[in-house]
Design a protein around this motif. Structure first.
Motif, short mmCIF file in Angstrom:
data_model
loop_
_atom_site.label_atom_id
_atom_site.label_comp_id
_atom_site.label_asym_id
_atom_site.label_seq_id
_atom_site.Cartn_x
_atom_site.Cartn_y
_atom_site.Cartn_z
N ALA A 87 0.85 -1.19 0.00
CA ALA A 87 0.00 0.00 0.00
C ALA A 87 0.87 1.24 0.00
O ALA A 87 2.10 1.16 0.16
CB ALA A 87 -0.89 0.02 1.24
N LEU A 88 0.22 2.38 -0.15
CA LEU A 88 0.88 3.67 0.05
C LEU A 88 0.62 4.08 1.49
O LEU A 88 -0.54 4.15 1.92
CB LEU A 88 0.32 4.71 -0.92
CG LEU A 88 0.90 6.13 -0.81
CD1 LEU A 88 2.37 6.14 -1.24
CD2 LEU A 88 0.09 7.11 -1.65
N TYR A 89 1.66 4.33 2.24
CA TYR A 89 1.52 4.73 3.64
C TYR A 89 1.77 6.23 3.73
O TYR A 89 2.85 6.72 3.39
CB TYR A 89 2.46 3.94 4.54
CG TYR A 89 2.02 2.50 4.65
CD1 TYR A 89 2.45 1.54 3.73
CD2 TYR A 89 1.13 2.10 5.64
CE1 TYR A 89 2.01 0.23 3.80
CE2 TYR A 89 0.68 0.80 5.72
CZ TYR A 89 1.12 -0.12 4.79
OH TYR A 89 0.67 -1.43 4.86
N LEU A 90 0.76 6.94 4.17
CA LEU A 90 0.81 8.39 4.24
C LEU A 90 0.91 8.87 5.67
O LEU A 90 0.22 8.34 6.56
CB LEU A 90 -0.45 9.00 3.60
CG LEU A 90 -0.57 8.85 2.08
CD1 LEU A 90 -2.00 9.07 1.64
CD2 LEU A 90 0.36 9.83 1.38
N CYS A 91 1.74 9.85 5.87
CA CYS A 91 1.87 10.50 7.16
C CYS A 91 1.30 11.91 7.02
O CYS A 91 1.46 12.55 5.97
CB CYS A 91 3.34 10.54 7.55
SG CYS A 91 3.75 11.64 8.90
N ALA A 92 0.63 12.38 8.04
CA ALA A 92 0.08 13.73 8.02
C ALA A 92 0.37 14.41 9.36
O ALA A 92 0.29 13.77 10.41
CB ALA A 92 -1.42 13.70 7.77
#
Lengths: 114, 110
Positions: A87-92
């Motif tokens: 998956a694409l792991y996104l941090c915010a």
């Protein structure tokens, strides 16, 4: 002002391995959230950290863990990788601790599990 | 948990056309948000809505907070090539975390 920085950009791992992803929030932001993005499930919330404490957690197995350091940088770890973890792991990051909709996302780490 | 249904899932339009997409929820929200994700990047906040019935514009984009608090709408007027991407709605209720919709993928046909 630098944006949210995620490293690495791409990762290829095999089943059973573990992986650590890194996120540096915008300077002054103390809240860091992690999301998993897949084509079928969209953006799924993993967990959120504020002042080195996990404040919220999504519905993911214990293989997914994270931590936040005193400089607000955060790491996410996935152990015993499965094919479905690709998956694409996104941090915010955001300034406020709760209910802050002004999330600033990084470009993500694309994880492929073979 | 709460679920957000976005429609349509994908759109193929010609440059210059107007675009409409919507998001519906099984529960009410206090805040509705619209994000856009460009290829290879993270989502970027476009518009935030805080009151039922609220209509807010950001350039060619206009979004509305539905009066039932269970839906929201996004319109893009006179689309241009840089509008290509995935549009996500997101909602907040109380102190819960953001819940994201499944996204609408916008493609512009040359």
């Amino acid at each position: 002002k630098a944006g949210v920085t995620q490293t690495p950009r791409y990762l290829i791992k095999t089943r059973g391995q573990q992986v650590t992803l890194s996120c540096s929030p915008i300077s002054g932001h103390r809240s860091v959230s992690w999301y998993q993005q897949t084509p079928g499930q969209g953006l799924q919330f993993l967990f959120e950290y504020f002042s080195e404490t996990q404040r919220n957690k999504g519905n993911f197995p214990g293989r997914f863990s994270g931590r936040q350091f005193s400089n607000s940088r955060s790491e996410m770890n996935v152990s015993t990788l499965e094919l479905g973890d690709s998956a694409l792991y996104l941090c915010a990051s955001s300034i406020q601790a709760t209910r802050d909709e002004k999330l600033f996302f990084g470009s993500g780490t694309q994880l492929s599990v073979l | 948990g709460q679920q957000l249904n976005q429609s349509p899932q994908s759109m193929f339009i010609q440059e210059g056309e107007d675009v409409s997409m919507n998001c519906t929820s099984s529960s009410i929200f206090n805040t509705w948000l619209w994000y856009k994700q460009d290829p290879g990047e993270g989502p970027v906040l476009l518009i935030a809505l805080y009151k039922a019935g609220e209509l807010t514009s950001n350039g060619r984009l206009t979004a509305q907070f539905g009066t039932t608090r269970k839906d929201s709408f996004l319109n893009i007027s006179a689309s241009i090539p840089s509008d290509v991407g995935i549009y996500f709605c997101a909602g907040i209720f109380g102190n819960e975390k953001l819940t994201f919709g499944t996204g609408t993928r916008l493609t512009i046909i040359p």
